[in-house]
Write a protein that holds these residues in place. Structure first.
Motif, PDB file in Angstrom:
ATOM      1  N   ARG A   1      43.377  43.225  35.815  1.00  0.00           N
ATOM      2  CA  ARG A   1      44.099  42.844  37.033  1.00  0.00           C
ATOM      3  C   ARG A   1      45.061  43.952  37.464  1.00  0.00           C
ATOM      4  O   ARG A   1      45.194  44.250  38.656  1.00  0.00           O
ATOM      5  CB  ARG A   1      44.857  41.540  36.812  1.00  0.00           C
TER       6      ARG A   1
ATOM      7  N   PRO B   1      43.350  39.249  45.686  1.00  0.00           N
ATOM      8  CA  PRO B   1      43.080  37.816  45.880  1.00  0.00           C
ATOM      9  C   PRO B   1      41.665  37.432  45.432  1.00  0.00           C
ATOM     10  O   PRO B   1      41.474  36.358  44.846  1.00  0.00           O
ATOM     11  CB  PRO B   1      43.267  37.619  47.386  1.00  0.00           C
ATOM     12  N   LEU B   2      40.692  38.296  45.704  1.00  0.00           N
ATOM     13  CA  LEU B   2      39.325  38.034  45.270  1.00  0.00           C
ATOM     14  C   LEU B   2      39.239  38.015  43.751  1.00  0.00           C
ATOM     15  O   LEU B   2      38.613  37.116  43.170  1.00  0.00           O
ATOM     16  CB  LEU B   2      38.386  39.099  45.838  1.00  0.00           C
TER      17      LEU B   2
ATOM     18  N   ASP C   1      41.602  37.380  41.598  1.00  0.00           N
ATOM     19  CA  ASP C   1      42.295  36.202  41.062  1.00  0.00           C
ATOM     20  C   ASP C   1      41.475  34.934  41.238  1.00  0.00           C
ATOM     21  O   ASP C   1      41.381  34.103  40.323  1.00  0.00           O
ATOM     22  CB  ASP C   1      43.662  36.043  41.744  1.00  0.00           C
ATOM     23  N   GLU C   2      40.861  34.773  42.405  1.00  0.00           N
ATOM     24  CA  GLU C   2      40.060  33.572  42.649  1.00  0.00           C
ATOM     25  C   GLU C   2      38.830  33.541  41.750  1.00  0.00           C
ATOM     26  O   GLU C   2      38.505  32.505  41.165  1.00  0.00           O
ATOM     27  CB  GLU C   2      39.645  33.506  44.121  1.00  0.00           C
ATOM     28  N   LEU C   3      38.175  34.683  41.611  1.00  0.00           N
ATOM     29  CA  LEU C   3      36.997  34.733  40.755  1.00  0.00           C
ATOM     30  C   LEU C   3      37.363  34.544  39.286  1.00  0.00           C
ATOM     31  O   LEU C   3      36.609  33.925  38.528  1.00  0.00           O
ATOM     32  CB  LEU C   3      36.260  36.057  40.950  1.00  0.00           C
ATOM     33  N   SER C   4      38.493  35.061  38.887  1.00  0.00           N
ATOM     34  CA  SER C   4      38.956  34.855  37.504  1.00  0.00           C
ATOM     35  C   SER C   4      39.178  33.373  37.237  1.00  0.00           C
ATOM     36  O   SER C   4      38.791  32.852  36.179  1.00  0.00           O
ATOM     37  CB  SER C   4      40.240  35.637  37.250  1.00  0.00           C
ATOM     38  N   ALA C   5      39.797  32.690  38.207  1.00  0.00           N
ATOM     39  CA  ALA C   5      40.058  31.266  38.044  1.00  0.00           C
ATOM     40  C   ALA C   5      38.750  30.473  37.976  1.00  0.00           C
ATOM     41  O   ALA C   5      38.591  29.582  37.126  1.00  0.00           O
ATOM     42  CB  ALA C   5      40.934  30.752  39.190  1.00  0.00           C
ATOM     43  N   ARG C   6      37.813  30.810  38.852  1.00  0.00           N
ATOM     44  CA  ARG C   6      36.532  30.105  38.856  1.00  0.00           C
ATOM     45  C   ARG C   6      35.745  30.400  37.581  1.00  0.00           C
ATOM     46  O   ARG C   6      35.064  29.516  37.036  1.00  0.00           O
ATOM     47  CB  ARG C   6      35.717  30.529  40.079  1.00  0.00           C
ATOM     48  N   THR C   7      35.821  31.628  37.112  1.00  0.00           N
ATOM     49  CA  THR C   7      35.111  31.989  35.883  1.00  0.00           C
ATOM     50  C   THR C   7      35.733  31.276  34.680  1.00  0.00           C
ATOM     51  O   THR C   7      35.015  30.826  33.771  1.00  0.00           O
ATOM     52  CB  THR C   7      35.155  33.514  35.675  1.00  0.00           C
ATOM     53  N   ARG C   8      37.027  31.149  34.677  1.00  0.00           N
ATOM     54  CA  ARG C   8      37.703  30.433  33.585  1.00  0.00           C
ATOM     55  C   ARG C   8      37.275  28.975  33.560  1.00  0.00           C
ATOM     56  O   ARG C   8      37.030  28.391  32.488  1.00  0.00           O
ATOM     57  CB  ARG C   8      39.221  30.564  33.755  1.00  0.00           C
ATOM     58  N   ASP C   9      37.179  28.376  34.750  1.00  0.00           N
ATOM     59  CA  ASP C   9      36.708  26.986  34.828  1.00  0.00           C
ATOM     60  C   ASP C   9      35.283  26.858  34.286  1.00  0.00           C
ATOM     61  O   ASP C   9      34.971  25.918  33.553  1.00  0.00           O
ATOM     62  CB  ASP C   9      36.733  26.502  36.276  1.00  0.00           C
TER      63      ASP C   9
END
Length: 250
Positions: free
Chosen positions: A219, A231-232, A234-242
């Motif tokens: 990051r 922002p991309l 961070d969003e992809l990291s969050a979705r990948t973590r899920d």
């Protein structure tokens, strides 16, 4: 597997639209044994055909159908996003693939083709055409079409956007301009793993391993070299973590 000539209801086919899809379609149907005219451009005329296949921009479909309706042929469009109802066309046949650099006779081989028909006869013709060029037809109804096309865009168009972002971060880190050739095998392998095993099983990398320190360093590199992509990231990291927290999925 192509449809044997003796079982075909279509003999003569006119392809309208000289773009990538139109050129690929004309080659494929000609190689499959059809009497093909085209691809025709704006203002071109053709002899009567059993089927007219429109490979034109979505916004031009309705006008093209209206202009060609007097020829008496079945008219189909190749749009993935345009509902059949309201378009004026008799059937839809959308090949689920990218046609950049795909002007080959086997461009449809093994490709899923979303088909629809305003009647049982029109649907059968759409399926026949798809099978004849080696495609794999599956029916998509109008109320499914927006979601179908969104899924296709995420899987294909957004993938290209992600790879462009990867190249941007690599370049900002000082890696050589040709780094794409090293990323490509990684991407191909990942796609093959996803296709064979599903998203959860195909997921690897620091987020899947719970390596938060490595993710934090990634990051920081993005923030330093390509802050517009943060922002991309961070969003992809969050979705990948899920995704990593989900159970195995086919």
């Amino acid at each position: 597997m192509s449809t044997p000539d003796s079982r075909r209801s279509v003999a003569r086919l006119a392809v309208v639209g000289p773009g990538r899809v139109g050129r690929a379609a004309a080659l494929a149907f000609s190689a499959a044994g059809y009497d093909v005219t085209g691809p025709l451009g704006r203002g071109d005329t053709a002899d009567r055909a059993d089927v007219i296949l429109l490979c034109v921009p979505d916004r031009e479909i309705a006008a093209a159908v209206a202009a060609l309706r007097t020829r008496g042929a079945l008219i189909g469009h190749t749009s993935g996003a345009t509902p059949l109802h309201g378009s004026g066309a008799d059937f839809a046949l959308h090949p689920l693939r990218s046609f950049a650099g795909s002007e080959r006779a086997d461009a449809f081989a093994g490709v899923g083709c979303a088909v629809a028909g305003s009647s049982a006869e029109a649907l059968r013709v759409a399926e026949e055409l798809a099978v004849a060029v080696g495609g794999r037809p599956f029916e998509v109804h109008d109320d499914q079409r927006a979601g179908y096309h969104a899924a296709a865009s995420i899987a294909s168009n957004f993938l290209v956007t992600l790879e462009a972002a990867a190249e941007r971060v690599a370049a900002a880190s000082g890696l050589e301009p040709g780094f794409r050739e090293h990323l490509a095998p990684l991407v191909r392998g990942t796609v093959e793993n996803w296709a064979a095993h599903g998203p959860r099983a195909a997921l690897t990398g620091p987020i899947a391993r719970g390596d938060d320190e490595t993710v934090a360093r990634q990051r920081a590199a993005v923030a330093a070299g390509a802050p517009e992509l943060l922002p991309l990231f961070d969003e992809l990291s969050a979705r990948t973590r899920d995704l990593a927290l989900e159970g195995p999925r086919a």
